[in-house]
Design a protein around this motif. Structure first.
Motif, PDB file in Angstrom:
ATOM      1  N   SER A  12       1.001  -1.370   0.009  1.00  0.00           N
ATOM      2  CA  SER A  12       0.099  -0.031   0.058  1.00  0.00           C
ATOM      3  C   SER A  12       0.697   1.415   0.096  1.00  0.00           C
ATOM      4  CB  SER A  12      -0.732   0.003   1.240  1.00  0.00           C
ATOM      5  OG  SER A  12      -1.712   1.290   1.214  1.00  0.00           O
ATOM      6  N   THR A  94      -5.189  -7.214  -3.058  1.00  0.00           N
ATOM      7  CA  THR A  94      -6.219  -7.224  -2.176  1.00  0.00           C
ATOM      8  C   THR A  94      -6.796  -8.785  -2.411  1.00  0.00           C
ATOM      9  OG1 THR A  94      -6.899  -5.105  -3.163  1.00  0.00           O
ATOM     10  CG2 THR A  94      -8.760  -6.774  -2.624  1.00  0.00           C
ATOM     11  N   HIS A  98      -7.589 -11.552   0.922  1.00  0.00           N
ATOM     12  CA  HIS A  98      -8.617 -12.162   0.963  1.00  0.00           C
ATOM     13  C   HIS A  98      -8.497 -13.810   0.779  1.00  0.00           C
ATOM     14  CE1 HIS A  98     -10.210  -8.094   0.398  1.00  0.00           C
ATOM     15  NE2 HIS A  98     -10.934  -8.561   1.537  1.00  0.00           N
TER      16      HIS A  98
END
Length: 132
Positions: A12, A94, A98
């Protein structure tokens, strides 16, 4: 073991810094285009003393236009490649967070594909494909 060891916070941070750099690069490209047009106009024109009395871009203006035309495709490629790489890294991270490792791998693979360049010319690709 998947072979993936991603630090989402680190990704990030890098994506944020890279996005800022890409935005600045885009602004610089836009400014360069505007500056080249201004410089071309300020460089003067050629006109005929024998009529019809029309003016065309001068030698410097013509050279600046050729410079811009030559590098436009490469600069567009860089912008598209950068965007595709940043978006792919975000999507893969992402998916990784998950637990969708296969989806992350797919996002990574999709991001590595060459970006399409929508410029005039039948089927032309960026100069990058010409061995540079």
């Amino acid at each position: 073991m998947t072979g993936w060891d991603i630090d989402p916070a680190g990704v990030s941070s890098v994506l944020s810094k890279s996005g800022t750099a890409a935005k600045n690069m885009s602004k610089a490209g836009g400014a360069m285009q505007s500056d080249l047009e201004s410089a071309s106009s300020a460089a003067g024109t050629l006109s005929s003393q024998y009529g019809p009395y029309t003016s065309t871009a001068g030698v410097v203006g013509a050279a600046l236009a050729q410079f811009a035309q030559h590098w436009n495709r490469d600069l567009l490629y860089i912008a598209k490649r950068t965007g595709k790489s940043l978006n792919g890294a975000a999507a893969a991270t992402t998916a990784y967070v998950h637990g969708a490792i296969e989806q992350a791998a797919n996002a990574q693979e999709e991001a590595s594909k060459e970006p399409p360049l929508d410029l005039p010319g039948a089927g032309e690709r960026g100069r990058r494909t010409e061995g540079r």
